[in-house]
Each structure stands twice: as structure tokens, then as C-alpha cells.
Motif scaffolding. Structure first.
Motif, PDB file in Angstrom:
ATOM      1  N   SER A   6     -50.580  94.339   9.086  1.00  0.00           N
ATOM      2  CA  SER A   6     -50.093  95.714   8.903  1.00  0.00           C
ATOM      3  C   SER A   6     -50.148  96.504  10.204  1.00  0.00           C
ATOM      4  N   THR A   7     -50.671  95.881  11.250  1.00  0.00           N
ATOM      5  CA  THR A   7     -50.680  96.531  12.564  1.00  0.00           C
ATOM      6  C   THR A   7     -49.258  96.818  13.008  1.00  0.00           C
ATOM      7  N   GLY A   8     -49.028  98.037  13.491  1.00  0.00           N
ATOM      8  CA  GLY A   8     -47.696  98.420  13.942  1.00  0.00           C
ATOM      9  C   GLY A   8     -47.627  99.919  14.177  1.00  0.00           C
ATOM     10  N   THR A   9     -46.416 100.418  14.424  1.00  0.00           N
ATOM     11  CA  THR A   9     -46.196 101.847  14.668  1.00  0.00           C
ATOM     12  C   THR A   9     -45.544 102.467  13.438  1.00  0.00           C
ATOM     13  N   TYR A  10     -46.180 103.530  12.932  1.00  0.00           N
ATOM     14  CA  TYR A  10     -45.728 104.187  11.708  1.00  0.00           C
ATOM     15  C   TYR A  10     -45.068 105.521  12.067  1.00  0.00           C
ATOM     16  N   MET A  52     -37.378 113.130  14.267  1.00  0.00           N
ATOM     17  CA  MET A  52     -38.293 112.005  14.062  1.00  0.00           C
ATOM     18  C   MET A  52     -39.528 112.196  14.933  1.00  0.00           C
ATOM     19  N   GLY A  53     -40.708 111.905  14.363  1.00  0.00           N
ATOM     20  CA  GLY A  53     -41.932 111.965  15.135  1.00  0.00           C
ATOM     21  C   GLY A  53     -42.012 110.830  16.146  1.00  0.00           C
ATOM     22  N   LYS A  54     -42.952 110.947  17.075  1.00  0.00           N
ATOM     23  CA  LYS A  54     -43.110 109.916  18.102  1.00  0.00           C
ATOM     24  C   LYS A  54     -43.835 108.672  17.589  1.00  0.00           C
ATOM     25  N   GLY A  55     -44.365 108.758  16.355  1.00  0.00           N
ATOM     26  CA  GLY A  55     -45.018 107.596  15.770  1.00  0.00           C
ATOM     27  C   GLY A  55     -46.501 107.541  16.073  1.00  0.00           C
TER      28      GLY A  55
END
Length: 216
Positions: A106-110, A122-125
Motif C-alpha cells: 500500500s506504499t505510494g502517493t495518495y 489537485m493536491g500535491k499528494g
């Protein structure tokens, strides 16, 4: 008259543009989450209290380590304008909780994305590092403990070696001193007579020897 109308329309246009500033923020940019605790995707939406901007849709998704975009969920929001807050700027949090995380993949950019009728922001994540239960508590703790133990052991061994070396040198010096003293006591130096003088006892013996030879 026409000139005045132009000024009024220009003023209204500038007022709407100034009040129409919208934004999406995601803070903090990095999170470390345990699987059993899950994560919270931050999403702060800034908009003016105007009918045009109080209705919007929020989309949550993430991009995994393979670069794939995976949708999480979406929802529509309609915010009531408080009395006396017309045209004022508002900032509201719409964080989305994911509980629990499936696994370490589940590691990643949300991301959090907000859409109005004619605007999309859109947010920068936020990068989320997913770890198994207890990973953080055990890893660095054991490494620090082992390092400190090894350092203390090395210092103790070094100090002991220096003390033994110093004591050995002192013992050798004491043995040398005792040997010199013992030799001096066992072999005292003979007393020397002043040059040119014969001891009285020796002279008497020589005279007796001469007298004995004469009588013979």
C-alpha cells in the motif's frame, strides 16, 4: 454613463476573480503508517463562500510503486453559507480515513482532487510508507543498543590493557632497584688507603719477616 457602467462591471469582475480563488492542500507531505492503524489522506479545501464554489466533488486516489493510478472513493459536497460570511474565504478539511491498510504494498502517493463546475484543483499528494506492526519500534532500537554495547566493551578492553601495561612497567622498575640494592649489600666495596701510605698493620708484618730472615 457608459464609462461608469464599464467601471462597475470591471469592479464586479475583479471582485469575483479575487473571491474565486480556490486551492487544495495536503499536509504533511510524508507519513509512515502501520498496517493495523491505517492512514488518513489529508485534504484541505479553500474556497470563497459564494454559490458558485460551495458545491464541489472530491476524488481520492493513489499511485502505487508501479505508477498505476488506483481510485479509492469520491463524494459530493454542498456547503451552506453562514450568515454574514458571504464572499469570505473558507478552509475546510475533508480528510479520508483508510482502515486498515491491506499490506506493505500500500506504499505510494495518495492524492486529493477537487472539481467545481469549471475549475479543477489537485493536491500535491502525500507519500505514505506502509510498514508491518512494530517495525519502527524494534529496528532502530536494537541497532542503537548493539552499537552502544560494542562501544562500551571496546573502551573497557582498551582501558584494562593500558592498566596492565602500566603495572608491568612499574613492576620491572621495582625489580631492577631491588637487584641493585641486593648486590651492593652482598659485595661491599673495599676501603682504599690513601696513595703513598702503607697501613700500620701491614708494616709491622713486613718488619717481623725481615727480622726472622736475619736470624736465620
Amino acid at each position: 454613463m457608459a464609462s461608469n457602467l464599464k467601471v462597475i462591471f470591471l469592479f464586479l469582475w475583479l471582485l469575483q476573480c479575487g473571491g474565486g480563488n480556490v486551492d487544495v492542500q495536503q499536509i504533511p507531505p510524508i507519513q509512515v503508517a502501520l498496517l493495523k492503524e491505517g492512514i488518513s489522506i489529508p485534504c484541505k479545501v479553500t474556497f470563497p463562500y459564494m454559490p458558485k464554489y460551495t458545491k464541489f466533488s472530491i476524488f481520492y486516489y493513489w499511485i502505487n510503486s508501479l505508477g498505476q493510478k488506483i481510485s479509492i472513493c469520491s463524494k459530493s459536497e454542498k456547503v451552506d453559507i453562514p450568515s454574514g460570511k458571504e464572499n469570505k474565504t473558507a478552509t475546510i478539511s475533508y480528510d479520508h480515513r483508510i482502515m486498515p491498510l491491506e499490506n506493505t504494498s500500500s506504499t505510494g502517493t495518495y492524492y486529493c482532487e477537487v472539481k467545481w463546475n469549471d475549475i479543477q484543483k489537485m493536491g500535491k499528494g502525500v507519500f505514505v510508507l506502509a510498514r508491518g506492526t512494530g517495525y519502527i519500534e524494534t529496528s532502530y532500537g536494537w541497532e542503537i543498543l548493539i552499537t552502544l554495547t560494542a562501544l562500551l566493551a571496546a573502551l573497557s578492553i582498551t582501558a584494562t590493557a593500558l592498566l596492565l601495561w602500566k603495572r608491568k612497567c612499574l613492576d620491572l622498575q621495582q625489580v631492577d632497584v631491588y637487584s641493585v640494592l641486593e648486590n651492593n649489600m652482598n659485595n661491599p666495596s673495599p676501603r682504599k688507603s690513601p696513595p703513598g701510605k702503607t697501613p700500620k698493620k701491614q708494616a709491622t708484618l713486613e718488619e717481623s719477616s725481615d727480622t726472622l730472615y736475619e736470624n736465620i
